[in-house]
Design an enzyme around this catalytic site. Structure first.
Site, mmCIF file in Angstrom:
data_model
loop_
_atom_site.group_PDB
_atom_site.id
_atom_site.type_symbol
_atom_site.label_atom_id
_atom_site.label_comp_id
_atom_site.label_asym_id
_atom_site.label_seq_id
_atom_site.Cartn_x
_atom_site.Cartn_y
_atom_site.Cartn_z
ATOM 1 N N PHE A 14 46.914 72.859 49.399
ATOM 2 C CA PHE A 14 47.120 73.752 48.256
ATOM 3 C C PHE A 14 45.816 74.287 47.666
ATOM 4 O O PHE A 14 45.829 75.138 46.801
ATOM 5 C CB PHE A 14 48.021 73.149 47.179
ATOM 6 C CG PHE A 14 47.673 71.738 46.744
ATOM 7 C CD1 PHE A 14 46.365 71.314 46.596
ATOM 8 C CD2 PHE A 14 48.697 70.842 46.464
ATOM 9 C CE1 PHE A 14 46.070 70.021 46.182
ATOM 10 C CE2 PHE A 14 48.408 69.538 46.042
ATOM 11 C CZ PHE A 14 47.095 69.135 45.905
ATOM 12 N N HIS A 59 49.027 65.410 37.824
ATOM 13 C CA HIS A 59 48.526 64.230 37.102
ATOM 14 C C HIS A 59 47.438 63.495 37.875
ATOM 15 O O HIS A 59 46.715 62.688 37.302
ATOM 16 C CB HIS A 59 49.675 63.293 36.716
ATOM 17 C CG HIS A 59 50.171 62.437 37.831
ATOM 18 N ND1 HIS A 59 50.445 61.102 37.696
ATOM 19 C CD2 HIS A 59 50.421 62.743 39.112
ATOM 20 C CE1 HIS A 59 50.850 60.620 38.854
ATOM 21 N NE2 HIS A 59 50.862 61.588 39.713
#
Lengths: 347, 353
Positions: free
Chosen positions: A230, A248
Site C-alpha cells: 500500500f 493503528h
C-alpha cells in the site's frame, strides 16, 4: 487504626482480583494444552487429561482447581473435571472459540515484565528486552508467529460478529480490502451479502494464502486477489475502500502515505471505511483501552482519538462522515472531499 | 447457528479473566506511586508524569486503561483522580496495597514459562533462573525488599483478622517462625502489651527487622534470631506462628519444619499456622490461586484439611481447630499425646496395648 469505611474489604477483594495475573497464566496454559477439547464428551479424571495433553497430573489438577473457583471448568467429583459455559469457549470447535486467543508467549510476557521501561520512556519494552521490533522477532520464530496469528484470528471472530451486524454492508458495491490479510474478513462479508464484490489486496506472501480461504467461503468467483504494497499504490475502481486495523500500526507520516494512495485510487464517489479501536473520553469499560497497552508495550503503535483520525483524514483529502461504535472496533466512514470544496478550504 | 443468550457475556468474562494487561498496569502505577500524588485532588497527567519520572502519553494510556476498570478516574480530559479502589494504592492508607504489587521482572520471567511447571510439576522459577527463589532473593536486595513489602501489605490485613479470632492474651511468648521483616510480630506486640516476641528469619531478611521493631516501639519485648528454621528454633515458647510459610514448601520440607518446632516447644505449647485450607468443591478461594504461585515459584503446595491433619500428625501434632478469618484460616495444632511421652519403646508398647 482509623475506623474502617464500610466496603473497604470488598474494595480490597476487587483490587486483588484485578491485580491477579495467576488466573490469566493458568488460562493460557490450559488453552495451549487443549484441555477443553478433551472434555467435549463429558467429565474426565485429571490423570486421563494429563496423559492426553502431556501434562503433570497433580500440577494440572491444581491448575484446573484454581480455574474452577473462577467458573472455568468444574470439579464434578474429586479429581474429575467438566466443561462450564466459560470453559466451552476454550474448545477448538466452538464457533466463537477463544482457545487460540490466549497463547502463553514467553517473549510477550518477558517484555511485559519490563512494562516500567515503556511507561518511563514511551518506547516498546519488547524492543528493549529482545533487541528488535516485534514483527521482526516473530519472523524468526515460526512457532510463536503461528500462535500469534492464531490469537489474532480468534479475536477476529468476535470483531467480525459485532462489526458485521452493526453496519449496512450490503450496498457497498465493490469493496477493496486494503491489507486484508488472508481474506478471512472479506470472505465472510461477501458470503453474508451476495450482491457485494471484493478485491483483496496485500503483500504477495500474505495473499498467497487467500485463494483457499475464499474458496472455502464459496466467494472466489466474486473476489479478485491483487498483490502489492500500500506504500506503492492501491487498486483503482473500488466503490468502497476498507482498512481494518491497519492505521493503528503506523505513525502519522506512514498513515498519511497509505491514505494518500487510497485517495489517489478512489473515485470521487467512493467511500472509505476504517475499522479501528476508537477510544472515547470517559471511564467506561472498553476492551480497546486495554489492548492499546498491549500495542504500546509490544509494538509501540500510536493512540488516536476521533479528532486525530479526523485530522489525518482531512490532510489526505477525506472527510469523516459517520462513526458507528461497537463493543469491539469502531466503524468510521469517510468520503473524498470534492475538489471545489478543497479549494474553498485552502482559500 | 442460534446463539445462546449470555454467550457474549461469557466471552467478555473470559477476556477479563485471561487479561494480564490490567495486572501489569496496576504494578507499574504502584511502583511509580501515582496514587500518592493524587491525595490532594485530581492532577493533570503531565504533572503526574513529571513527579514520578514517567513518559506522560504512556502514563495517560496506562491510567485510562485502569480507569475503565474503576482504578482512578479521568475527571476531565488528561486529569486523573483517586477512586475507592485507587485509594487502596496510597502508601498512607491503613490497609495500603501499594507494596503488594511490585513489578518484579524475575518473577514474570518465571511465569512466562508456567507451561514448564504444568508439564513437569517443577517450579518454573528454578528452571528459568537456575536456582531456588529464596536463594535468588538472598542475592537480589531490590527484589528481596519488594518481597518484604508484599508480605507487609498482607500482614496489615492478617493482623486485623488474627486479633479478632484468637485469644493472644493466653500467651507470654510467641515465636514468629519465618516472620519476614517483623511487621506482623511488631504489630502484634504493639497491640498486646503483655506479650514478648521472638522473630526467627534468615540473616539477609532479619537484618531489616530491627528498624521495623524499633518503629513499632516494641524493641524491649522483641528478640531477633537470625537463622534458617530448618537448623535453629527458639525453645520453650508458648506459641509458634507459621504465617504463610508452610505452603511455600513441599511435604518433606514442611514435615521437617514442623518436627523442628515440635522438638523445640513444650508439651503445652501451641502451633498456629496461617495457611490456605483447600475445601472440596468449586467455591472461590484465593488459596486455590496462590497455590499456583507456590507451585511455580517455590515448589510448595496449599493443602486440604485432611492433608494438613496428616502432615501435623506425621510431625507430632494434633490438628485441634481451623478458625476462619477474612484472610487464610488459622490452623491450630498441639503436641499429640503420642509425642508427649519421650519417644521410645515404652510409648510404642503403650500404643499397641
Amino acid at each position: 487504626m482509623a475506623a474502617q469505611q464500610p466496603g473497604v474489604v470488598k474494595s480490597i477483594l476487587r483490587v486483588q482480583e484485578l491485580a491477579d495475573y495467576i488466573v490469566p497464566f493458568a488460562i493460557r496454559a490450559v488453552c495451549d494444552l487443549g484441555v477443553a477439547d478433551h472434555l467435549a464428551e463429558g467429565p474426565r479424571p485429571v490423570e486421563e487429561l494429563a496423559a492426553a495433553t502431556g501434562a503433570h497430573a497433580p500440577s494440572l489438577h491444581r491448575t484446573l482447581r484454581a480455574l474452577a473457583c473462577k467458573g472455568i471448568f468444574a470439579e464434578v467429583e474429586p479429581g474429575s473435571f467438566a466443561l462450564t459455559p466459560l470453559a466451552e469457549l476454550l474448545r477448538s470447535d466452538h464457533p466463537l472459540s477463544l482457545r487460540d486467543a490466549y497463547p502463553l508467549l514467553p517473549a510477550d510476557v518477558t517484555a511485559w515484565a519490563h512494562f516500567d521501561h515503556t511507561v518511563e520512556t514511551g518506547e516498546p519494552a519488547f524492543d528493549r528486552v529482545h533487541g528488535r521490533p516485534y514483527y521482526d522477532y516473530l519472523a524468526d520464530h515460526p512457532d510463536e508467529s503461528r500462535r500469534f496469528d492464531g490469537s489474532v484470528h480468534a479475536q477476529n471472530r468476535l470483531v467480525l460478529r459485532t462489526v458485521l451486524s452493526a453496519y449496512d454492508w450490503g450496498g457497498l458495491g465493490t469493496i477493496v480490502d486494503v491489507a486484508g490479510g488472508d481474506g478471512a474478513f472479506l470472505a465472510r462479508l461477501l458470503a453474508r451479502h451476495p450482491p457485494l464484490r471484493g478485491v483483496l489486496f496485500d503483500l504477495p506472501h500474505v495473499v498467497a494464502r487467500a485463494p483457499a480461504v475464499l474458496e472455502r467461503a464459496g466467494v472466489a468467483d466474486r473476489c479478485e486477489v491483487v498483490s502489492g504494497s500500500f506504500f506503492d499504490g492501491v487498486p483503482e475502481g473500488g466503490d468502497t475502500y476498507l482498512l481494518k486495523t491497519i492505521l493503528h500500526d503506523w505513525d502519522d507520516e506512514a498513515a498519511e502515505a497509505i491514505l494518500a494512495n487510497v485517495r489517489a485510487a478512489a473515485g470521487r464517489d467512493a467511500r472509505l471505511i476504517l475499522l479501528e479501536a476508537l477510544l472515547e473520553q470517559g471511564d467506561d469499560f472498553h476492551i480497546g483501552k486495554l489492548l492499546d497497552l498491549h500495542s504500546l508495550v509490544l509494538v509501540g503503535g500510536p493512540d488516536r482519538s476521533r479528532d486525530d483520525f479526523e485530522r489525518l483524514l482531512a490532510r489526505t483529502g477525506f472527510e469523516l462522515t459517520g462513526v458507528t461504535s461497537t463493543a469491539t472496533l469502531a466503524i468510521m466512514e469517510a468520503r473524498p472531499v470534492k475538489v471545489a470544496e478543497r479549494r474553498l478550504v485552502h482559500a | 447457528m442460534p446463539e445462546k443468550t449470555g454467550l457474549v457475556d461469557s466471552i467478555f468474562r473470559v477476556q477479563e479473566l485471561a487479561d494480564y494487561i490490567v495486572p501489569f498496569a496496576i504494578r507499574v502505577v504502584c511502583d511509580l506511586g501515582i496514587a500518592d500524588h493524587l491525595v490532594d485532588g485530581p492532577r493533570p497527567v503531565e504533572e503526574l508524569a513529571a513527579a514520578t519520572g514517567a513518559h506522560a502519553p504512556s502514563l495517560q494510556r496506562t491510567l485510562r486503561a485502569l480507569a475503565c476498570k474503576g482504578i482512578f478516574a479521568e475527571v476531565e480530559p488528561g486529569s486523573f483522580a483517586l477512586t475507592p479502589l485507587a485509594e487502596l494504592l496510597r502508601s498512607d492508607h491503613p490497609l495500603s496495597l501499594r507494596g503488594a504489587y511490585p513489578l518484579l521482572a524475575a518473577n514474570f520471567e518465571a511465569w512466562a514459562r508456567f507451561d514448564y511447571t504444568v508439564r513437569t510439576g517443577k517450579p518454573a522459577f528454578d528452571h528459568v533462573h537456575g536456582r531456588r527463589y529464596y536463594d535468588y532473593l538472598a542475592d537480589a536486595p531490590y527484589d528481596s525488599e519488594r518481597f518484604d513489602d508484599i508480605q507487609t501489605a498482607g500482614t496489615r490485613l492478617e493482623l486485623r483478622a488474627m486479633l479478632r479470632v484468637y485469644d493472644w492474651d493466653q500467651f507470654d511468648t510467641v515465636v514468629d517462625v519465618g516472620g519476614g521483616n517483623g511487621a506482623f510480630l511488631a504489630g502484634l506486640l504493639a497491640r498486646r502489651p503483655g506479650l514478648r516476641g521472638i522473630l526467627l528469619e534468615l540473616p539477609y531478611v532479619a537484618e531489616r527487622a530491627g528498624a521495623v521493631i524499633e518503629r513499632a516501639g516494641v524493641a524491649d519485648r522483641c528478640e531477633v534470631v537470625a537463622g534458617s528454621f530448618f537448623d535453629t528454633m527458639p525453645e520453650g515458647a508458648d506459641a509458634y506462628v507459621l504465617k504463610r510459610v508452610l505452603y511455600d514448601w513441599g511435604d518433606e520440607e514442611a514435615a521437617a519444619l514442623l518436627a523442628k518446632i515440635r522438638d523445640a516447644m513444650r508439651n503445652d505449647s501451641t502451633l498456629l499456622v496461617l495457611d490456605p485450607v483447600i475445601e472440596p468443591g468449586n467455591d472461590f478461594d484465593p488459596g486455590k490461586i496462590y497455590d499456583l504461585l507456590s507451585m511455580t515459584m517455590l515448589g510448595g503446595r496449599a493443602r486440604s484439611r485432611d492433608e494438613l491433619t496428616e502432615l501435623f500428625s506425621a510431625s507430632g501434632f494434633e490438628l485441634t481447630q481451623v478458625i476462619q478469618t477474612d484472610m487464610f484460616p488459622v490452623v491450630e495444632g498441639r503436641p499429640s499425646a503420642a509425642r508427649r511421652a519421650p519417644v521410645g519403646a515404652g510409648a510404642r508398647a503403650s500404643d499397641e496395648s
